[in-house]
Motif scaffolding. Structure first.
Motif, PDB file in Angstrom:
ATOM      1  N   SER A   1      22.784  61.957  -6.810  1.00  8.41           N
ATOM      2  CA  SER A   1      22.612  62.643  -8.090  1.00  8.41           C
ATOM      3  C   SER A   1      23.633  63.756  -8.256  1.00  8.41           C
ATOM      4  O   SER A   1      24.149  63.985  -9.368  1.00  8.41           O
ATOM      5  N   TYR A   2      23.924  64.472  -7.174  1.00  5.04           N
ATOM      6  CA  TYR A   2      24.910  65.549  -7.257  1.00  5.04           C
ATOM      7  C   TYR A   2      26.268  65.015  -7.667  1.00  5.04           C
ATOM      8  O   TYR A   2      26.943  65.568  -8.560  1.00  5.04           O
ATOM      9  N   GLN A   3      26.707  63.935  -7.032  1.00  8.88           N
ATOM     10  CA  GLN A   3      27.999  63.338  -7.394  1.00  8.88           C
ATOM     11  C   GLN A   3      27.988  62.819  -8.835  1.00  8.88           C
ATOM     12  O   GLN A   3      28.961  63.005  -9.584  1.00  8.88           O
ATOM     13  N   PHE A   4      26.911  62.209  -9.217  1.00  7.76           N
ATOM     14  CA  PHE A   4      26.827  61.658 -10.571  1.00  7.76           C
ATOM     15  C   PHE A   4      26.876  62.758 -11.619  1.00  7.76           C
ATOM     16  O   PHE A   4      27.608  62.667 -12.615  1.00  7.76           O
ATOM     17  N   VAL A   5      26.108  63.830 -11.430  1.00  8.25           N
ATOM     18  CA  VAL A   5      26.082  64.926 -12.398  1.00  8.25           C
ATOM     19  C   VAL A   5      27.432  65.614 -12.465  1.00  8.25           C
ATOM     20  O   VAL A   5      27.936  65.925 -13.563  1.00  8.25           O
ATOM     21  N   SER A   6      28.032  65.886 -11.325  1.00  3.26           N
ATOM     22  CA  SER A   6      29.329  66.574 -11.325  1.00  3.26           C
ATOM     23  C   SER A   6      30.387  65.773 -12.064  1.00  3.26           C
ATOM     24  O   SER A   6      31.124  66.311 -12.918  1.00  3.26           O
ATOM     25  N   ARG A   7      30.494  64.492 -11.783  1.00  5.73           N
ATOM     26  CA  ARG A   7      31.522  63.675 -12.430  1.00  5.73           C
ATOM     27  C   ARG A   7      31.206  63.463 -13.909  1.00  5.73           C
ATOM     28  O   ARG A   7      32.130  63.386 -14.752  1.00  5.73           O
ATOM     29  N   SER A   8      29.975  63.370 -14.233  1.00  4.64           N
ATOM     30  CA  SER A   8      29.620  63.173 -15.640  1.00  4.64           C
ATOM     31  C   SER A   8      29.969  64.399 -16.456  1.00  4.64           C
ATOM     32  O   SER A   8      30.550  64.286 -17.558  1.00  4.64           O
ATOM     33  N   ILE A   9      29.668  65.579 -15.998  1.00  2.48           N
ATOM     34  CA  ILE A   9      29.966  66.802 -16.748  1.00  2.48           C
ATOM     35  C   ILE A   9      31.462  67.040 -16.820  1.00  2.48           C
ATOM     36  O   ILE A   9      31.995  67.469 -17.865  1.00  2.48           O
ATOM     37  N   ASP A  10      32.199  66.759 -15.732  1.00  2.00           N
ATOM     38  CA  ASP A  10      33.655  66.925 -15.772  1.00  2.00           C
ATOM     39  C   ASP A  10      34.302  65.999 -16.795  1.00  2.00           C
ATOM     40  O   ASP A  10      35.315  66.326 -17.429  1.00  2.00           O
ATOM     41  N   SER A  11      33.688  64.815 -16.918  1.00  2.00           N
ATOM     42  CA  SER A  11      34.257  63.878 -17.902  1.00  2.00           C
ATOM     43  C   SER A  11      34.020  64.306 -19.332  1.00  2.00           C
ATOM     44  O   SER A  11      34.662  63.794 -20.245  1.00  2.00           O
ATOM     45  N   TRP A  12      33.094  65.248 -19.581  1.00  2.00           N
ATOM     46  CA  TRP A  12      32.815  65.725 -20.930  1.00  2.00           C
ATOM     47  C   TRP A  12      33.916  66.667 -21.443  1.00  2.00           C
ATOM     48  O   TRP A  12      33.985  66.934 -22.626  1.00  2.00           O
ATOM     49  N   PHE A  13      34.798  67.229 -20.581  1.00  2.00           N
ATOM     50  CA  PHE A  13      35.845  68.168 -20.969  1.00  2.00           C
ATOM     51  C   PHE A  13      37.215  67.562 -20.688  1.00  2.00           C
ATOM     52  O   PHE A  13      37.356  66.666 -19.836  1.00  2.00           O
ATOM     53  N   ASP A  14      38.295  68.057 -21.453  1.00  2.00           N
ATOM     54  CA  ASP A  14      39.660  67.567 -21.299  1.00  2.00           C
ATOM     55  C   ASP A  14      40.271  68.228 -20.077  1.00  2.00           C
ATOM     56  O   ASP A  14      40.630  69.416 -20.094  1.00  2.00           O
ATOM     57  N   VAL A  15      40.456  67.486 -19.057  1.00  2.00           N
ATOM     58  CA  VAL A  15      40.985  68.033 -17.813  1.00  2.00           C
ATOM     59  C   VAL A  15      42.459  68.379 -17.959  1.00  2.00           C
ATOM     60  O   VAL A  15      42.950  69.335 -17.350  1.00  2.00           O
ATOM     61  N   GLN A  16      43.235  67.656 -18.802  1.00  2.00           N
ATOM     62  CA  GLN A  16      44.669  67.916 -18.948  1.00  2.00           C
ATOM     63  C   GLN A  16      44.918  69.275 -19.607  1.00  2.00           C
ATOM     64  O   GLN A  16      45.837  69.999 -19.229  1.00  2.00           O
TER      65      GLN A  16
ATOM     66  N   ALA B   1      33.957  76.893 -21.248  1.00  2.00           N
ATOM     67  CA  ALA B   1      33.547  76.056 -20.093  1.00  2.00           C
ATOM     68  C   ALA B   1      32.301  76.580 -19.398  1.00  2.00           C
ATOM     69  O   ALA B   1      31.785  75.941 -18.470  1.00  2.00           O
ATOM     70  N   ILE B   2      31.829  77.784 -19.827  1.00  2.00           N
ATOM     71  CA  ILE B   2      30.633  78.329 -19.203  1.00  2.00           C
ATOM     72  C   ILE B   2      29.458  77.394 -19.380  1.00  2.00           C
ATOM     73  O   ILE B   2      28.641  77.185 -18.474  1.00  2.00           O
ATOM     74  N   ALA B   3      29.343  76.845 -20.574  1.00  2.00           N
ATOM     75  CA  ALA B   3      28.222  75.940 -20.821  1.00  2.00           C
ATOM     76  C   ALA B   3      28.259  74.748 -19.886  1.00  2.00           C
ATOM     77  O   ALA B   3      27.222  74.302 -19.378  1.00  2.00           O
ATOM     78  N   ARG B   4      29.458  74.256 -19.605  1.00  2.00           N
ATOM     79  CA  ARG B   4      29.557  73.126 -18.689  1.00  2.00           C
ATOM     80  C   ARG B   4      29.139  73.518 -17.278  1.00  2.00           C
ATOM     81  O   ARG B   4      28.353  72.833 -16.630  1.00  2.00           O
ATOM     82  N   ASP B   5      29.648  74.627 -16.762  1.00  3.50           N
ATOM     83  CA  ASP B   5      29.275  75.054 -15.410  1.00  3.50           C
ATOM     84  C   ASP B   5      27.788  75.416 -15.327  1.00  3.50           C
ATOM     85  O   ASP B   5      27.119  75.135 -14.334  1.00  3.50           O
ATOM     86  N   GLY B   6      27.289  76.050 -16.380  1.00  2.10           N
ATOM     87  CA  GLY B   6      25.863  76.367 -16.370  1.00  2.10           C
ATOM     88  C   GLY B   6      25.012  75.124 -16.352  1.00  2.10           C
ATOM     89  O   GLY B   6      23.997  75.051 -15.652  1.00  2.10           O
TER      90      GLY B   6
END
Length: 770
Positions: free
Chosen positions: A101-116, A282-287
């Motif tokens: 679940s930790y891996q799934f949540v982390s990757r899912s939230i990161d995919s919600w923002f533009d990493v570039q 990005a606070i909302a994402r980390d929170g």
């Protein structure tokens, strides 16, 4: 577990269930995205508080289990094992689910923002920071070089020198400052300030350490509306002192202020503002990520807590009867047989605890009976030992190996040996009792009967035991068998009884002898004298002389027989002593006054210890005792040219100085007594003289008994420890009956008057006892 503890566990389970439902609800809100960002802070702290509460509960449970393990309570290991098993059942799957679940949540939230975009902003921010850092480092190096040039000019740094440095560095301001930051000399300057502001102390300390330091100022300040942003680089370098005479003076620093180009400042602030805005977005994402991860972590903790609670409850239900039983077994092993609790259930474990409680009660009843029996046995043993200690007879119990097992004080007193120190050893190992032990076991073997005889081998016998070198005691021995092959020996000291029997027998003999012999003596003497009277005138010459000699012989022998009969009569009819206070020294001096000639010749010596306490005695009888002892002693040394007799008195005291007895001793240097005579010296008709009745010492012994005195006769030896040939004899009397001393106005005590020679009727004053 107590009832309150079970209720606490139940409440904890209910609370855990409610918290789990709340977490599921929060997860559903987070998944739907319904304004969870606004409630992030308080939800986070609620999760932290719940997690801390659960962690505290688990910690308390673990501490309680640890304390049980440390106290080594039975069942603690089993409880720990069950708790560990249930915890592993809950933790291992939970950890697996948590990881996925930790891996799934982390990757899912990161995919919600533009990493570039985030990478480009990071790169631009890094580029701007690198440019500014290079400008700061370059100005620090140039300022350091300028400070060194200032020190090489050997000219005091003035405004002109600083102006030249400012122009060379292209700086806005240049100043020479002291160690405390005070500006000494400055060049250039801005329109807003005539004198540059002091450098920070931290910058001065860095310059003092590294010889130069620089920092960027103005970018961290919040931009004011309507004001153009500005930034500058402040560099400080230590000015070396090359003049030896200036060593130890205050340090000086070159400070240079150079403005940052406006374009560079604007670009840096723009990049920084864009990066800050991106971070805020990005606070909302980390929170959200932290909320999901925290929720998953809390769910894992809840699962572990639930597993531990279930382990405790189920383990307690399983182990409780076993713990109850084991605790009872341990108490029984420690000797505690009190009533044991019973597990209230109808299964096999409950029945086992009930059976164990019944068995414990039976053991307690049996032990109580045994204790009563032991107390009775100890009481009987104590009473028996008290009886043995109170007996005047000696008692010795031998084990089956003929070793001493039990002795009483009477045995030690009679045998004059510390028999208690020889327990576990044979009687023949006691010094001086080898012959006695041999006689006892021989007598026991003679009276031992075979089992078919049906008789018990009790026996009784008399034995004469030599105690010391010059004393013999008569013992009456009785033996009997005891169970287990043990033997019982009881003996009494009958020396006084035997001596008394002999004395009574001799008194009876003397009484009859006096009656039977004295009556015909007078007719015989009268008849002889009548014959002489009738025939003396009719005979002449040799016949007349023979008649006179014959009649004289008859009369002399009759007189001797009368004297002998009188002595026996006096021994048999010795009157009872009339005890009165008297001075023994005065009585001894009075009697020895009759032996003045012997004292003048040096054959008799008087040694009196003064003062002596008065004793209770019969003066007449004690005079006879002293006469008999002194006369016997003088007769014993009559044939020795160096014969010497000593009469002495002394007070015998114990170790504490308390008076024990007054002693009268008569010693001589004659031939002493033979062993045969020494054993029976106080019996009548025991003497070493050819002409003597042997009643002297017998009378002394009888008078001593009347006075309650102890009489003792020993041979004196030349060597130590009674070794060597006898060189004399000593008779001593110890008087233990004392009387208070008379007052000076009272009449003088008996024993102070003139001594008179005792008449033949008063007793055998010259009778010989040696």
């Amino acid at each position: 577990m107590s009832k309150s503890a079970r209720w606490a566990l139940l409440v904890s389970l209910i609370a855990v269930s409610g918290i789990a439902l709340l977490l599921v609800y929060l997860l559903s809100l987070g998944t739907a995205g319904r304004g969870l960002e606004r409630h992030f802070v308080w939800l986070f702290w609620v999760n932290v508080a719940v997690g801390a509460l659960l962690l505290l509960t688990i910690g308390l449970a673990a501490l309680r289990l640890f304390m049980r393990l440390r106290q080594r309570k039975f069942g603690s290991r089993l409880l720990a094992k069950l708790a560990g098993i249930f915890a592993m059942v809950g933790v291992l799957p939970g950890l697996l689910i948590y990881t996925v679940s930790y891996q799934f949540v982390s990757r899912s939230i990161d995919s919600w923002f533009d990493v570039q975009v985030a990478g480009a902003l990071d790169a631009g921010l890094a580029l701007g920071r690198g440019t500014l850092d290079a400008m700061v480092a370059d100005l620090a190096a140039k300022t350091r070089n300028a400070a060194e040039r200032l020190s090489d000019t050997r000219v005091p740094a003035g405004p002109l020198a600083l102006e030249r440095v400012r122009e060379q560095l292209g700086a806005r301001d240049a100043a020479l400052v002291g160690a405390n930051g005070q500006v000494i000399v400055s060049a250039g300057g801005s329109a807003s300030a005539i004198v540059p502001e002091r450098p920070p102390q931290t910058l001065l300390r860095q310059a003092r350490t590294a010889r130069s330091a620089a920092q960027l100022e103005g970018l961290d300040d919040e931009p004011q509306p309507g004001v153009r942003p500005s930034a500058r680089v402040r560099a400080v370098a230590l000015v070396p002192s090359n003049d030896i005479s200036l060593t130890g003076t205050e340090d000086r620093y070159l400070m240079v202020l150079q403005p940052v180009p406006q374009t560079l400042v604007s670009n840096a602030l723009a990049v920084q503002a864009a990066y800050r805005e991106y971070q805020q977005r990005a606070i909302a994402r980390d929170g959200l990520r932290r909320m999901y991860i925290g929720t998953l972590t809390l769910a894992l903790v809840l699962s572990v807590f639930g597993a531990l609670l279930l382990a405790v409850m189920l383990g307690n239900q399983i182990v409780r009867p076993l713990l109850l039983l084991a605790d009872g077994v341990r108490q029984v092993a420690d000797g505690d047989l009190t009533a044991k609790p019973v597990f209230a259930s109808r299964d096999e474990l409950g029945g086992l605890t009930r059976s164990f409680a019944q068995m414990t009660q039976q053991l307690a009843d049996a032990r109580e009976q045994v204790q009563r029996g032991v107390l009775q046995l100890e009481g009987a043993r104590t009473r028996l030992q008290t009886i043995l200690d109170s007996l005047s007879a000696g008692v010795i119990v031998f084990d089956r190996r003929q070793h001493i097992d039990t002795v009483n004080p009477g045995a030690t007193r009679i045998l004059r040996q510390p028999l208690s120190a020889y327990r576990g050893r044979g009687l023949d190992e006691v010094p001086g009792l080898a012959d006695f032990a041999k006689a006892v076991w021989q007598r026991s073997e003679l009276h031992r009967t075979s089992p078919e005889d049906g008789e018990r081998d009790h026996w009784q016998d008399a034995f004469e035991l030599a105690v010391g070198n010059q004393e013999t005691v008569n013992l009456l021995l009785r033996g009997a068998p005891l169970p287990g092959g043990a033997r019982l020996l009881v003996f009494d000291d009958i020396t006084e009884v035997v001596s008394g029997q002999r004395t009574v027998a001799w008194a009876e003999v003397a009484r009859r002898l006096a009656h039977e012999i004295k009556n015909p003596l007078t007719p015989i003497q009268l008849s002889a004298e009548r014959l002489q009277h009738k025939l003396e005138a009719k005979l002449e010459g040799a016949d007349q002389a023979m008649l006179q000699r014959s009649v004289a012989t008859i009369v002399a022998q009759v007189q001797a027989m009368k004297q002998l009969v009188n002595e026996f009569r006096d021994y048999a009819r010795l009157p009872a002593a009339k005890l009165q206070p008297l001075e023994l020294n005065a009585l001894a001096s009075e009697v020895l006054a009759l032996y003045a000639q012997a004292q003048e010749q040096g054959r008799l010596e008087l040694r009196l210890q003064a003062p002596l306490p008065p004793i209770l005695g019969d003066a007449t009888q004690l005079r006879q005792v002293i006469h008999n002892l002194v006369q016997n002693a003088l007769d014993a040394v009559a044939e020795r040219p160096d014969g010497h007799v000593v009469l002495s008195t002394e007070a015998a005291r114990n170790e504490g100085g308390e008076l024990r007895a007054v002693r009268l001793k008569v010693a001589d240097n004659g031939a002493g007594f033979s062993d045969k005579v020494l054993k029976r010296a106080f019996e009548p008709y025991v003497t070493t003289k050819s002409r003597g009745t042997g009643l002297g010492l017998a009378v002394v012994k009888k008078i001593a008994d009347e006075h309650g005195a102890r009489v003792r006769i020993v041979n004196l030896h030349a060597g130590p420890d009674d070794e060597g040939a006898a060189v004399g004899a000593q008779v001593s009397l110890s008087f233990s009956r004392f009387a208070p001393a008379p007052s000076p106005l009272s009449p003088s005590m008996p024993g102070a008057g003139m001594a008179t020679e005792p008449s033949p009727d008063a007793g055998p004053a010259a009778a010989q006892g040696q």
